[in-house]
Design an enzyme around this catalytic site. Structure first.
Site, PDB file in Angstrom:
ATOM      1  N   GLU A   1      -2.977   6.849  -7.911  1.00 20.96           N
ATOM      2  CA  GLU A   1      -3.744   7.756  -7.049  1.00 20.96           C
ATOM      3  C   GLU A   1      -3.863   9.127  -7.711  1.00 20.96           C
ATOM      4  O   GLU A   1      -2.853   9.664  -8.175  1.00 20.96           O
ATOM      5  CB  GLU A   1      -3.026   7.950  -5.699  1.00 20.96           C
ATOM      6  CG  GLU A   1      -2.553   6.659  -5.064  1.00 20.96           C
ATOM      7  CD  GLU A   1      -3.703   5.831  -4.552  1.00 20.96           C
ATOM      8  OE1 GLU A   1      -4.000   4.802  -5.211  1.00 20.96           O
ATOM      9  OE2 GLU A   1      -4.295   6.187  -3.539  1.00 20.96           O
TER      10      GLU A   1
ATOM     11  N   ASP B   1       0.825  -1.205   0.000  1.00 22.97           N
ATOM     12  CA  ASP B   1       0.000   0.000   0.000  1.00 22.97           C
ATOM     13  C   ASP B   1       0.868   1.268   0.000  1.00 22.97           C
ATOM     14  O   ASP B   1       1.900   1.331   0.667  1.00 22.97           O
ATOM     15  CB  ASP B   1      -0.902  -0.033   1.248  1.00 22.97           C
ATOM     16  CG  ASP B   1      -2.182   0.723   1.050  1.00 22.97           C
ATOM     17  OD1 ASP B   1      -2.554   0.975  -0.114  1.00 22.97           O
ATOM     18  OD2 ASP B   1      -2.838   1.064   2.065  1.00 22.97           O
TER      19      ASP B   1
ATOM     20  N   HIS C   1     -10.053   5.043  -1.072  1.00 26.19           N
ATOM     21  CA  HIS C   1      -9.180   5.032   0.106  1.00 26.19           C
ATOM     22  C   HIS C   1      -9.863   5.828   1.214  1.00 26.19           C
ATOM     23  O   HIS C   1     -10.887   6.447   1.007  1.00 26.19           O
ATOM     24  CB  HIS C   1      -7.827   5.678  -0.244  1.00 26.19           C
ATOM     25  CG  HIS C   1      -6.922   4.756  -0.989  1.00 26.19           C
ATOM     26  ND1 HIS C   1      -5.792   4.217  -0.432  1.00 26.19           N
ATOM     27  CD2 HIS C   1      -7.005   4.256  -2.242  1.00 26.19           C
ATOM     28  CE1 HIS C   1      -5.204   3.432  -1.324  1.00 26.19           C
ATOM     29  NE2 HIS C   1      -5.925   3.435  -2.427  1.00 26.19           N
TER      30      HIS C   1
HETATM   31  P1  13P Z   1      -8.267   5.139   6.547  1.00 22.78           P
HETATM   32  O1  13P Z   1      -7.116   5.133   7.491  1.00 22.78           O
HETATM   33  O2  13P Z   1      -8.959   6.455   6.482  1.00 22.78           O
HETATM   34  O3  13P Z   1      -9.196   4.019   6.776  1.00 22.78           O
HETATM   35  O4  13P Z   1      -7.649   4.945   5.072  1.00 22.78           O
HETATM   36  C1  13P Z   1      -6.953   3.769   4.822  1.00 22.78           C
HETATM   37  C2  13P Z   1      -6.375   3.730   3.475  1.00 22.78           C
HETATM   38  O5  13P Z   1      -6.875   4.329   2.548  1.00 22.78           O
HETATM   39  C3  13P Z   1      -5.170   2.905   3.294  1.00 22.78           C
HETATM   40  O6  13P Z   1      -4.762   2.827   1.987  1.00 22.78           O
END
Ligand code: 13P
Length: 287
Positions: free
Chosen positions: A125, A71, A214
């Protein structure tokens, strides 16, 4: 079926794949119990990867039948490494850069990662939504929350075409982390801004790759449902998991103040996590 086909199928069924970030190995079995066989993607940020070790995270994910996502990978070299390590998916994140640089870096990352591992699913993104899964008192500097600042359908179509990404995560009123309710803001569940369901629909109509949301924490249930119905095929959640894990751990330690065996107090923590993940999965269309 490969991951991309599974995501596309979910989109066609007006469901979204749950993407849950983990920072601790004991989260894996709790998520597996909640998912009860439904497809799940486990995300590890650069910090979580450094803590868990990418190889161990991959082995754990495999053992539970999860897909693994590297990620918010911020360098081309990092994307190449994640692909070589066997990640199923890589989120390449240059959303804080101006559009032409975001396009150039994302395209480079897509080429490098796909060369290192054929079939790796690449996500790009578009629009800055902040960088930290924390609880804030105010919106992080520079996040896109007004509709006029969100990526337009034309921009999104250009981004997808020029980068070759398989998935797109646009800024549509979502932010990473949660705004503390007392800090104000636009939505009913605390201070997070409201999602632009209209922009999600416009983007869905304009581009051919699945859309990913996200910043899934702090969005009211009805907002998440509407987003999935409007065309979101995967939702990332991290902050709420962290918060529940920590709060439940503090509660369990206080309730068993003399206990030193994790096997005695951790089940309570993991049940709380399981409950949260099951609730989110249901919202995403997986009962
Ligand atoms: P949150 O922490 O707002 O749930 O977002 C998580 C995210 O998008 C990780 O890629």
């Amino acid at each position: 079926m490969n991951l991309l086909d599974i995501i596309k199928k979910a989109g066609k069924e007006e469901r979204a794949i749950g993407h849950f970030n983990v920072g601790s190995f004991d989260m894996f079995p709790a998520i597996a119990r909640a998912a009860s066989g439904a497809p799940v993607v486990i995300g590890v940020s650069e910090g979580e990867r450094a803590h868990l070790g990418l190889g161990h995270a991959k082995d754990m994910a495999r053992s539970f039948g999860f897909f693994l996502n590297a990620d918010h990978t911020r360098t081309v070299e990092g994307a190449r490494e994640a692909a070589r390590a066997g990640c199923d998916m890589i989120v390449f994140d240059a959303a804080d850069k101006p559009f032409p640089e975001n396009v150039r870096l994302t395209r480079e990352a897509v080429i490098a990662a796909k060369r290192a591992r054929r079939g790796v699913v690449m996500e790009g993104e578009l629009g800055y939504i902040g960088g930290s899964s924390s609880v804030f008192d105010a919106f992080p500097q520079g996040v896109v929350i007004r509709e006029e600042d969100m990526p337009t359908p034309d921009m999104a179509a250009r981004f997808v075409k020029e980068t070759g990404v398989d998935l797109l995560a646009p800024a549509v009123g979502n932010v990473h982390g949660m705004i503390r309710p007392s800090a104000g803001g636009g939505s009913s569940s605390g201070g997070n801004p409201a999602l632009s369901i209209r922009r999600i629909k416009e983007l869905r109509a304009a581009i051919r790759v699945p859309l990913v949301l996200h910043g899934g924490s702090g969005i009211p249930d009805e907002g998440l449902r509407a987003a999935v119905q409007a065309g979101i095929s995967m939702v990332h959640v991290s902050t709420e998991l962290r918060l529940v894990w920590r709060t439940a751990l503090q509660r369990a330690l206080a309730a068993h103040s003399a206990e030193i065996s994790p096997a005695k107090f951790m089940p309570e923590v993991l049940s709380a996590l399981e409950e949260l993940v099951a609730r989110k999965m249901k919202l995403f269309g997986y009962d």
